[in-house]
Design a protein around this motif. Structure first.
Motif, mmCIF file in Angstrom:
data_model
loop_
_atom_site.group_PDB
_atom_site.id
_atom_site.type_symbol
_atom_site.label_atom_id
_atom_site.label_comp_id
_atom_site.label_asym_id
_atom_site.label_seq_id
_atom_site.Cartn_x
_atom_site.Cartn_y
_atom_site.Cartn_z
ATOM 1 N N SER A 1 0.712 -1.297 -0.039
ATOM 2 C CA SER A 1 0.096 0.087 -0.182
ATOM 3 C C SER A 1 0.988 1.308 -0.215
ATOM 4 C CB SER A 1 -0.894 0.059 1.282
ATOM 5 O OG SER A 1 -1.611 1.157 1.360
ATOM 6 N N TRP A 2 1.920 1.200 0.891
ATOM 7 C CA TRP A 2 3.017 2.418 0.773
ATOM 8 C C TRP A 2 3.513 2.581 -0.552
ATOM 9 C CZ3 TRP A 2 6.498 1.877 5.669
ATOM 10 C CH2 TRP A 2 5.523 2.083 7.233
ATOM 11 N N THR B 1 -7.248 1.161 1.651
ATOM 12 C CA THR B 1 -6.601 0.107 1.313
ATOM 13 C C THR B 1 -7.605 -1.372 1.050
ATOM 14 O OG1 THR B 1 -4.816 0.769 2.373
ATOM 15 C CG2 THR B 1 -4.659 -1.485 2.067
ATOM 16 N N GLU C 1 -6.906 5.267 -1.283
ATOM 17 C CA GLU C 1 -5.252 5.326 -1.484
ATOM 18 C C GLU C 1 -4.765 6.477 -2.330
ATOM 19 O OE1 GLU C 1 -3.680 0.950 -0.198
ATOM 20 O OE2 GLU C 1 -3.622 1.505 -2.262
ATOM 21 N N SER C 2 -5.386 6.726 -3.356
ATOM 22 C CA SER C 2 -4.651 7.411 -4.170
ATOM 23 C C SER C 2 -4.645 9.009 -4.022
ATOM 24 C CB SER C 2 -5.415 7.118 -5.700
ATOM 25 O OG SER C 2 -6.665 7.546 -5.668
ATOM 26 N N SER D 1 0.828 4.302 -2.905
ATOM 27 C CA SER D 1 0.602 5.482 -2.289
ATOM 28 C C SER D 1 1.659 6.424 -2.918
ATOM 29 C CB SER D 1 0.153 5.654 -1.006
ATOM 30 O OG SER D 1 -0.691 4.694 -0.617
ATOM 31 N N GLY E 1 -3.331 8.261 0.913
ATOM 32 C CA GLY E 1 -2.435 7.084 1.058
ATOM 33 C C GLY E 1 -3.187 6.015 1.692
ATOM 34 N N THR E 2 -2.100 5.181 2.461
ATOM 35 C CA THR E 2 -2.459 4.010 3.143
ATOM 36 C C THR E 2 -3.352 4.240 4.326
ATOM 37 O OG1 THR E 2 -0.449 2.980 2.456
ATOM 38 C CG2 THR E 2 -1.870 2.226 4.348
ATOM 39 N N ILE F 1 1.841 10.603 -3.044
ATOM 40 C CA ILE F 1 0.842 10.879 -1.836
ATOM 41 C C ILE F 1 2.183 11.521 -0.981
ATOM 42 C CG2 ILE F 1 -0.351 10.321 0.132
ATOM 43 C CD1 ILE F 1 -1.810 10.471 -2.625
#
Length: 492
Positions: free
Chosen positions: A42-43, A143, A133-134, A46, A137-138, A51
């Motif tokens: 996820s990071w 997520t 997420e976009s 992102s 972020g996470t 992000i």
């Protein structure tokens, strides 16, 4: 390398370790502990979406003036009270907020203890903001929607530092009809409220909603089968009933159809199946009828329409009489007058003018097809597919051949209670044509007969001409004189 932070029970100890992991990953330093795979991926997504970990707040998707309309239309709206009772009552409602998003990660509902809600407002964990997420972020909501799987995000597992004091667990909710994401269910709270059971709780809530949706879908399928099973029996070829999304609900015995299989639909009225054969698609109330190949030869139905005069209009199909409502009689009359067919939009205009609704017309056509059988009225465009005889057609033919006597015998106003502009225009045209023939005939007997029809009963010119042409001693003359006096008194 030690990767055991996921087993730490104390949320504060875990949060301190996660802060070090978060800082090391962003700085590119050597890691003493690796992020969980779901968090690391996820990071990565992102950061690829640019992000900023120091981003202060998520974007606003819906303002207060629009969000109520969005919520009313969302398929999860009816389940919000059930989720609140299931999640907040079970998970100490004073330390968590329940959040429900749409499939894009927009928060549509947020409920919980007022103090927790105020804390959430300070970081814009609020209704109308977007948590994909976009965009932020996470986070558990974004997520879970990105992965399609339940997830718990604690403290510094959030990419954006603003949310390191929060812990959250979320689970996606899917539409059992299409498999599409409807949104996410989330429980969020201060980081000290982290508990492994929270994830199991939101999963249970999401599954409860999906179970209710499946039950409603099964009931809808049963209703589609009940109302339209006769279409399969009468199709004369391979056929299937489809749900609104194109899922096969029932079919004739055939190796080509698999229950639950989905057929791709468009607006063309035909589809190409996997085996390369074309099939027709016809709208039904609550779904579609799909028919493959050419039907076995079938005799065209015989349709007789009674549309003139004050009696109840009727349609007789292969010897079986069906009394018609005025609306159904109007539709069948317009289709009989337009053998090439009419679209729903055109029918709505002819019936109701500019206020006409094509959806209402489609419903009425469906009811007509259920009453008269599916082979009498066809779709795309709507048209009569039977051998038709009607008193309206017979009257037209006698006028076309100039047989005024036969026309008077058949005379009757076309659906006299109808206010449809098209029906009224046809009604007036027939009366004017018949009246012209009768007045021009100079035949007192024909004028007398016409004066006893609905079209000529109150026609002063017809009554006067009939009287003037009658022999002075004719008994009909006194009747005509009396009627004229009454009409003239009424006009004074």
């Amino acid at each position: 390398m030690d990767t055991s932070y996921d087993t730490l029970v104390d949320p504060l100890e875990r949060a301190r370790l996660l802060e070090r992991v978060h800082a090391a990953v962003l700085a590119g330093d050597r890691l003493s502990h690796e992020p969980r795979p779901v968090v690391f991926e996820s990071w990565r997504r992102s950061l690829a979406a640019r992000i900023d970990p120091d981003l202060r707040e998520p974007p606003l998707a819906f303002d207060s003036g629009r969000i109520d309309d969005v919520r009313r239309e969302h398929p999860l709206a009816r389940w919000v009270p059930m989720l609140r009772q299931t999640l907040l009552d079970a998970a100490d409602g004073t330390s968590h907020v329940m959040i429900i998003t749409d499939a894009d990660g927009n928060i549509l509902w947020r409920q919980g203890h007022p103090q927790v809600c105020r804390d959430a407002d300070r970081v814009l964990l609020a209704e109308g903001t977007r948590w994909a997420e976009s965009t932020i972020g996470t986070n558990a909501m974004g997520t879970t929607l990105a992965t399609g799987a339940p997830v718990q995000i604690h403290s510094a597992e959030h990419l954006v530092r603003t949310y390191h004091s929060w812990t959250c667990a979320a689970c996606p909710v899917r539409d059992p009809e299409t498999g599409a994401l409807l949104g996410a269910v989330d429980l969020s709270g201060p980081l000290h409220t982290m508990h492994p059971a929270l994830l199991a709780l939101v999963v249970a809530g999401a599954r409860l909603v999906e179970g209710e949706l499946r039950w409603r879908l099964a009931a809808s399928d049963d209703l589609l089968r009940e109302r339209n099973a006769h279409h399969l029996a009468e199709s004369g070829r391979d056929a299937a009933l489809l749900s609104p999304s194109g899922r096969i609900v029932a079919s004739t015995p055939s190796a080509r159809f698999v229950p639950g299989q989905r057929i791709g639909l468009d607006d063309s009225g035909t589809v190409r199946l996997d085996d390369g054969e074309d099939a027709e698609v016809e709208p039904l109330d609550g779904g579609y009828l799909l028919r493959v190949g050419q039907p076995r030869s079938r005799r065209r139905p015989q349709l007789s329409l009674k549309l003139l005069g004050d009696e109840v209009p009727a349609a007789t199909v292969d010897g079986v009489r069906h009394d018609l409502s005025l609306r159904h009689a109007e539709i069948l009359a317009l289709l009989a007058m337009n053998p090439g067919g009419l679209t729903a939009e055109r029918l709505a205009l002819l019936l109701h003018g500019e206020q006409g609704n094509p959806t209402t017309v489609r419903v009425e056509i469906h009811r007509i097809r259920n009453a008269l059988g599916p082979h009498v009225v066809k779709t795309r465009p709507y048209r009569i597919a039977a051998d038709v005889d009607s008193d309206l057609h017979a009257l037209r033919e006698t006028l076309r051949h100039g047989d005024a006597g036969a026309a008077v015998d058949r005379a009757g106003l076309l659906l006299p209670r109808s206010e449809s502009v098209a029906i009224r225009a046809e009604r007036d045209e027939l009366v004017v044509a018949l009246r012209g023939w009768v007045l021009g005939s100079g035949d007192p007997e024909l004028l007398w007969r016409f004066a006893h029809t609905d079209a000529g009963r109150d026609d002063l010119e017809v009554l006067e001409k009939a009287r003037d042409l009658m022999a002075p001693d004719a008994p009909q003359r006194n009747v005509l004189e009396s009627r004229l006096r009454l009409l003239l008194e009424e006009t004074v």
